[in-house]
Design a protein around this motif. Structure first.
Motif, short mmCIF file in Angstrom:
data_model
loop_
_atom_site.label_atom_id
_atom_site.label_comp_id
_atom_site.label_asym_id
_atom_site.label_seq_id
_atom_site.Cartn_x
_atom_site.Cartn_y
_atom_site.Cartn_z
N TYR A 34 30.91 46.55 46.87
CA TYR A 34 30.92 47.94 47.14
C TYR A 34 30.64 48.91 46.38
CZ TYR A 34 32.92 50.62 50.41
OH TYR A 34 33.48 52.32 51.69
N LEU A 36 27.63 49.46 44.46
CA LEU A 36 26.81 49.16 44.15
C LEU A 36 25.94 49.62 45.67
CD1 LEU A 36 26.39 45.50 42.27
CD2 LEU A 36 26.10 48.27 40.77
N ASP A 37 25.58 48.67 46.62
CA ASP A 37 25.68 48.55 47.49
C ASP A 37 25.55 47.57 48.51
OD1 ASP A 37 24.33 49.61 50.45
OD2 ASP A 37 22.55 49.63 49.00
N ASN A 39 25.81 46.74 51.73
CA ASN A 39 24.59 46.20 52.33
C ASN A 39 24.10 45.23 52.02
OD1 ASN A 39 24.43 47.91 54.61
ND2 ASN A 39 23.57 49.36 53.20
N LEU A 40 24.25 44.83 50.33
CA LEU A 40 23.57 43.85 49.06
C LEU A 40 24.10 43.06 49.56
CD1 LEU A 40 22.38 46.05 46.39
CD2 LEU A 40 21.12 45.50 48.25
N TYR A 169 35.51 47.44 41.77
CA TYR A 169 34.45 48.10 42.09
C TYR A 169 34.64 49.10 40.89
CZ TYR A 169 32.88 53.42 43.57
OH TYR A 169 33.19 54.29 44.22
N THR A 173 31.11 49.43 38.47
CA THR A 173 30.87 51.28 37.82
C THR A 173 30.45 51.83 36.58
OG1 THR A 173 32.97 51.98 38.39
CG2 THR A 173 31.35 52.70 39.82
N HIS A 207 19.31 45.94 37.82
CA HIS A 207 19.71 47.60 37.32
C HIS A 207 18.08 48.00 36.78
CE1 HIS A 207 23.09 49.81 38.66
NE2 HIS A 207 24.02 48.12 38.26
N GLN A 213 17.09 52.73 39.14
CA GLN A 213 17.49 51.93 40.23
C GLN A 213 17.56 50.36 40.38
OE1 GLN A 213 13.77 52.18 42.89
NE2 GLN A 213 14.81 54.09 43.58
#
Length: 228
Positions: A34, A36-37, A39-40, A169, A173, A207, A213
């Protein structure tokens, strides 16, 4: 008879603890993705996510142990608070520190945690502070008795899942912001400085230092991955 009861309880513990630990570890990985992204998350299979979550299993087991200890200590503290209130109510004198100290423990803990959250902001600290404040308010409202223990048990279980998510999380981060780029990924003639996030059957999530990105590459595009 007592030996049979103990045996049954041990069986229940041996079933519940591994299941709860696995669930907490998966919540950790959901929180990780969550950050990171989210959707991945579907790029990797459920089996891979369970495997990724094993890194959080010791933390989950430790969390269950400390949560159980916390429920017991909180129950005793609430009992001491009730007795202290009763002594203050019935005493024909001004209450002493012996009467007042149980009433000061929760505000002191909340104050320390609030200071720690201000100095070191993070989702874990926010979850801890919010749950402690809301728990203190609800325990003040709920009358003494078995309902308090039920609330504490259910609240502690919910807190464990929230903390597992928050820990995942915060680690994700922190890794993205502070970890050095120690991996080199060779793609054709190009070499990328990277820090690997997850390695799965389909490919590599990392990364990229140059583009800043988060990238995913299938193994068919990768010639070599090295670490230093």
């Amino acid at each position: 008879m007592s030996e049979i009861v103990v045996s049954e309880r041990m069986k229940q513990i041996l079933i519940v603890v591994p299941l709860l630990s696995s669930a907490l570890a998966v919540f950790f990985d959901v929180g990780y993705f969550y950050a990171l992204d989210v959707n991945l998350f579907t790029v990797f299979s459920l089996a891979e996510h369970i495997n990724f979550a094993l890194e959080a299993l010791p933390l989950a087991l430790g969390g269950i142990f400390f949560a159980a200890v916390g429920v017991v200590l909180t129950s005793r503290l609430l009992h001491a608070e009730d007795k202290s209130k009763e002594r203050i109510r019935t005493a024909g004198r001004a209450p002493s520190w012996k009467d007042r100290w149980p009433l000061l423990v929760q505000p002191a803990v909340i104050g320390i945690l609030a200071l720690n959250t201000w100095l070191r902001p993070g989702l874990v600290n926010y979850v801890m502070l919010g749950s402690l404040i809301s728990g203190a308010i609800l325990l003040w409202i709920i009358p003494s008795g078995g309902s308090r223990l039920t609330f504490m048990t259910m609240g502690t279980g919910s807190l464990l899942f929230a903390l597992s998510f928050a820990l995942g999380y915060d680690i994700a981060t922190g890794y993205a912001a502070n970890a050095p780029y120690r991996h080199t990924i060779k793609i054709g003639l190009l070499e990328l400085k990277a820090k690997v996030v997850r390695s799965g059957e389909k490919g590599l999530l990392f990364h990229d230092e140059a583009s800043k990105q988060l990238l995913f590459l299938p193994w068919s595009d990768i010639k070599r991955v090295s670490y230093k």
